[in-house]
Design a protein around this motif. Structure first.
Motif, mmCIF file in Angstrom:
data_model
loop_
_atom_site.group_PDB
_atom_site.id
_atom_site.type_symbol
_atom_site.label_atom_id
_atom_site.label_comp_id
_atom_site.label_asym_id
_atom_site.label_seq_id
_atom_site.Cartn_x
_atom_site.Cartn_y
_atom_site.Cartn_z
ATOM 1 N N SER A 261 15.820 3.692 -7.389
ATOM 2 C CA SER A 261 15.173 3.778 -6.112
ATOM 3 C C SER A 261 13.590 3.223 -6.294
ATOM 4 C CB SER A 261 15.214 5.005 -5.431
ATOM 5 O OG SER A 261 16.566 5.239 -5.115
ATOM 6 N N LEU A 262 13.172 2.496 -5.543
ATOM 7 C CA LEU A 262 11.706 2.303 -5.618
ATOM 8 C C LEU A 262 10.982 2.898 -4.350
ATOM 9 C CD1 LEU A 262 11.358 -1.024 -6.930
ATOM 10 C CD2 LEU A 262 10.935 0.930 -7.889
ATOM 11 N N TYR A 263 9.819 3.506 -4.061
ATOM 12 C CA TYR A 263 9.388 4.065 -2.907
ATOM 13 C C TYR A 263 8.028 3.314 -2.749
ATOM 14 C CZ TYR A 263 12.870 7.472 -4.383
ATOM 15 O OH TYR A 263 13.989 8.305 -4.759
ATOM 16 N N PHE A 264 7.932 2.988 -1.503
ATOM 17 C CA PHE A 264 6.658 2.447 -0.881
ATOM 18 C C PHE A 264 6.084 3.276 0.219
ATOM 19 C CE2 PHE A 264 9.267 -0.933 -2.887
ATOM 20 C CZ PHE A 264 8.385 -1.509 -4.018
ATOM 21 N N ASP A 265 4.618 3.056 0.412
ATOM 22 C CA ASP A 265 3.953 3.652 1.528
ATOM 23 C C ASP A 265 4.491 2.882 2.786
ATOM 24 O OD1 ASP A 265 2.957 5.818 0.316
ATOM 25 O OD2 ASP A 265 1.134 4.596 -0.393
ATOM 26 N N GLU A 266 4.504 1.688 2.556
ATOM 27 C CA GLU A 266 4.794 0.508 3.674
ATOM 28 C C GLU A 266 5.544 -0.710 3.040
ATOM 29 O OE1 GLU A 266 1.109 -0.613 5.732
ATOM 30 O OE2 GLU A 266 0.279 -1.871 3.988
ATOM 31 N N ILE A 267 6.378 -1.419 3.764
ATOM 32 C CA ILE A 267 7.017 -2.348 3.007
ATOM 33 C C ILE A 267 6.495 -3.771 3.511
ATOM 34 C CG2 ILE A 267 8.634 -3.123 5.040
ATOM 35 C CD1 ILE A 267 9.331 -2.629 1.227
ATOM 36 N N SER A 268 6.734 -4.839 2.515
ATOM 37 C CA SER A 268 6.156 -6.208 2.701
ATOM 38 C C SER A 268 7.037 -7.039 2.001
ATOM 39 C CB SER A 268 4.854 -6.276 1.908
ATOM 40 O OG SER A 268 4.894 -6.119 0.707
ATOM 41 N N THR A 269 6.927 -8.322 2.234
ATOM 42 C CA THR A 269 7.893 -9.145 1.737
ATOM 43 C C THR A 269 7.697 -9.208 0.151
ATOM 44 O OG1 THR A 269 8.093 -10.650 3.788
ATOM 45 C CG2 THR A 269 8.870 -11.713 1.683
ATOM 46 N N SER A 270 6.515 -9.292 -0.369
ATOM 47 C CA SER A 270 6.181 -9.461 -1.658
ATOM 48 C C SER A 270 6.633 -8.142 -2.489
ATOM 49 C CB SER A 270 4.549 -9.472 -2.061
ATOM 50 O OG SER A 270 4.068 -8.452 -1.392
ATOM 51 N N ARG A 271 6.585 -6.861 -1.821
ATOM 52 C CA ARG A 271 7.282 -5.627 -2.484
ATOM 53 C C ARG A 271 8.694 -5.983 -2.526
ATOM 54 N NH1 ARG A 271 3.241 -1.009 0.117
ATOM 55 N NH2 ARG A 271 2.034 -1.011 -1.467
ATOM 56 N N LEU A 272 9.186 -6.292 -1.625
ATOM 57 C CA LEU A 272 10.626 -6.831 -1.631
ATOM 58 C C LEU A 272 11.248 -7.670 -2.731
ATOM 59 C CD1 LEU A 272 11.538 -6.531 2.050
ATOM 60 C CD2 LEU A 272 12.328 -5.005 0.397
ATOM 61 N N ARG A 273 10.429 -8.506 -2.848
ATOM 62 C CA ARG A 273 10.804 -9.658 -4.013
ATOM 63 C C ARG A 273 10.446 -8.964 -5.314
ATOM 64 N NH1 ARG A 273 7.760 -13.719 -0.616
ATOM 65 N NH2 ARG A 273 5.855 -13.195 -1.947
ATOM 66 N N GLU A 274 9.773 -8.017 -5.643
ATOM 67 C CA GLU A 274 9.401 -7.330 -6.791
ATOM 68 C C GLU A 274 10.559 -6.431 -6.911
ATOM 69 O OE1 GLU A 274 5.803 -5.351 -6.068
ATOM 70 O OE2 GLU A 274 4.514 -7.000 -6.014
ATOM 71 N N SER A 275 11.017 -5.848 -5.963
ATOM 72 C CA SER A 275 12.239 -5.109 -6.153
ATOM 73 C C SER A 275 13.435 -5.842 -6.337
ATOM 74 C CB SER A 275 12.655 -4.377 -4.791
ATOM 75 O OG SER A 275 11.552 -3.422 -4.230
ATOM 76 N N LEU A 276 13.771 -6.853 -6.043
ATOM 77 C CA LEU A 276 14.916 -7.790 -6.314
ATOM 78 C C LEU A 276 14.798 -8.208 -8.002
ATOM 79 C CD1 LEU A 276 15.166 -10.606 -3.837
ATOM 80 C CD2 LEU A 276 16.573 -8.655 -4.195
ATOM 81 N N SER A 277 13.497 -8.459 -8.509
ATOM 82 C CA SER A 277 13.300 -8.649 -9.857
ATOM 83 C C SER A 277 13.509 -7.234 -10.747
ATOM 84 C CB SER A 277 11.901 -9.167 -9.960
ATOM 85 O OG SER A 277 11.495 -9.310 -11.506
ATOM 86 N N TYR A 278 12.882 -6.236 -10.171
ATOM 87 C CA TYR A 278 13.183 -4.891 -10.892
ATOM 88 C C TYR A 278 14.510 -4.542 -11.208
ATOM 89 C CZ TYR A 278 12.388 0.160 -11.701
ATOM 90 O OH TYR A 278 12.064 1.290 -12.466
ATOM 91 N N PHE A 279 15.373 -4.486 -10.031
ATOM 92 C CA PHE A 279 16.545 -4.144 -10.334
ATOM 93 C C PHE A 279 17.519 -5.324 -10.578
ATOM 94 C CE2 PHE A 279 15.439 -1.466 -6.337
ATOM 95 C CZ PHE A 279 15.291 -0.411 -6.898
ATOM 96 N N ASP A 280 17.215 -6.519 -10.689
ATOM 97 C CA ASP A 280 17.771 -7.615 -11.199
ATOM 98 C C ASP A 280 18.898 -7.824 -10.504
ATOM 99 O OD1 ASP A 280 18.579 -9.849 -12.675
ATOM 100 O OD2 ASP A 280 19.660 -8.594 -14.327
ATOM 101 N N VAL A 281 18.766 -8.006 -9.197
ATOM 102 C CA VAL A 281 19.895 -8.037 -8.128
ATOM 103 C C VAL A 281 19.489 -9.113 -7.043
ATOM 104 C CG1 VAL A 281 20.660 -5.911 -8.292
ATOM 105 C CG2 VAL A 281 18.869 -6.262 -6.622
ATOM 106 N N ASP A 282 20.436 -9.475 -6.288
ATOM 107 C CA ASP A 282 19.974 -10.552 -5.415
ATOM 108 C C ASP A 282 19.861 -10.125 -3.862
ATOM 109 O OD1 ASP A 282 22.590 -10.169 -4.705
ATOM 110 O OD2 ASP A 282 23.409 -12.277 -5.293
ATOM 111 N N ARG A 283 20.136 -8.837 -3.943
ATOM 112 C CA ARG A 283 19.932 -8.151 -2.526
ATOM 113 C C ARG A 283 19.588 -6.587 -2.651
ATOM 114 N NH1 ARG A 283 25.267 -9.064 1.273
ATOM 115 N NH2 ARG A 283 26.246 -9.087 -0.628
ATOM 116 N N VAL A 284 18.904 -6.149 -1.787
ATOM 117 C CA VAL A 284 18.544 -4.748 -1.715
ATOM 118 C C VAL A 284 18.582 -4.343 -0.410
ATOM 119 C CG1 VAL A 284 16.703 -5.003 -3.788
ATOM 120 C CG2 VAL A 284 16.058 -5.294 -1.305
#
Length: 300
Positions: A117-140
């Motif tokens: 899991s990753l935790y954010f104070d608020e969400i943004s598209t850039s953070r979601l893109r970073e999450s895809l890369s971090y987890f090495d998945v195509d969906r979160v």
């Protein structure tokens, strides 16, 4: 034991969850406990419990649905219960801690097997893109840190708009395809002992397993690895709990991992319990009589 009475906390009449299926669950709970001579009444969790008639011997927040839409009030109310020594179980400090999904981070840091899991104070598209890369998945999967019943929970992949995004702090996890094939399993523990299990599977094309979204529920006998994983999670929590529902999924390594530890208002699915709630009834009587506390002292 005749004359034993407990109070179950229900949704606030002003909350949308008041029109949900909580009455059916309450009826099942009442039917199971009446065999132990336990009388069950209910009141909204927002009510001043010092004012309810026939002071209950035990208060269960099992149906306190909707607290996520009034989280600050929930935290203040838990503090009031603690201050006025209202016999709420699970204990008010547990109810506060478990109401924010950042508890998953605490458990992971202590070594519990938790879905990454990753935790954010608020969400943004850039953070979601970073999450895809971090987890090495195509969906979160994206959800608020304070949430219940898939509230504002959605799947995101690159190129999509964020649908109904959480307001404020949120948690992002890899989308696990095992949800589509294996679903999610829930292990019910009563006073630290395994009681029964169930499998929850979503309808085709969805990932939400809750009955409110068409999820299918079936009795399930978990394998020993699932029971061992859930037991380890409870040991990591390290608190004497009257009840707990441990929701597990198979992670990317095909190992059981914690999705949620439901310690506030979980459906215990007593209708799928072949023991018909016998363990819960005994545990309630023991908790009222102080036997759980005495056993805990002896163990320490």
């Amino acid at each position: 034991m005749r004359g034993t009475n407990i109070l179950v906390l229900s949704p606030d009449p002003a909350d949308q969850m008041y029109n949900g299926r909580w009455r059916d669950i309450l009826e099942q709970l009442t039917t199971s406990l009446q065999h132990f001579g336990i009388e069950v009444s209910h009141a909204a969790w927002t009510r001043d419990l010092r004012m309810v008639p026939h002071r209950p011997q035990l208060v269960l927040p099992l149906l306190a649905w909707g607290y996520q839409r009034a989280h600050e009030q929930w935290l203040d109310t838990c503090k009031d219960w603690q201050r006025h020594q209202i016999p709420v179980h699970n204990p008010p400090d547990v109810l506060q801690w478990n109401s924010d999904k950042s508890y998953l981070k605490t458990l992971a840091e202590k070594g519990a097997p938790v879905v990454p899991s990753l935790y954010f104070d608020e969400i943004s598209t850039s953070r979601l893109r970073e999450s895809l890369s971090y987890f090495d998945v195509d969906r979160v999967v994206l959800k608020p840190t304070v949430s219940a019943t898939a509230y504002k929970t959605s799947i995101w992949e690159a190129g999509q708009l964020i649908s109904d995004p959480p307001e404020g702090s949120c948690i992002v996890q890899p989308y696990l395809r095992s949800i589509e094939t294996e679903g999610e399993i829930s292990l019910i523990f009563i006073s630290g002992q395994y009681s029964h299990g169930l499998r929850k599977t979503p309808v085709a094309g969805d990932f939400r397993v809750q009955p409110e979204f068409g999820g299918r529920l079936t009795h399930h006998e978990p394998d020993q690895s699932a029971i061992s994983t859930a037991t380890k999670i409870l040991e990591t929590i390290g608190t004497s709990l009257l009840y707990a529902r441990i929701d597990l999924v198979l992670n990317q390594n095909n190992e059981w991992a914690l999705l949620e530890a439901e310690l506030i208002e979980p459906d215990l699915f007593l209708g799928l319990d072949h023991k018909n709630g016998h363990m819960l009834g005994e545990a309630i009587l023991n908790r009222i009589n102080g036997q759980d506390i005495e056993q805990e002292k002896q163990m320490t």
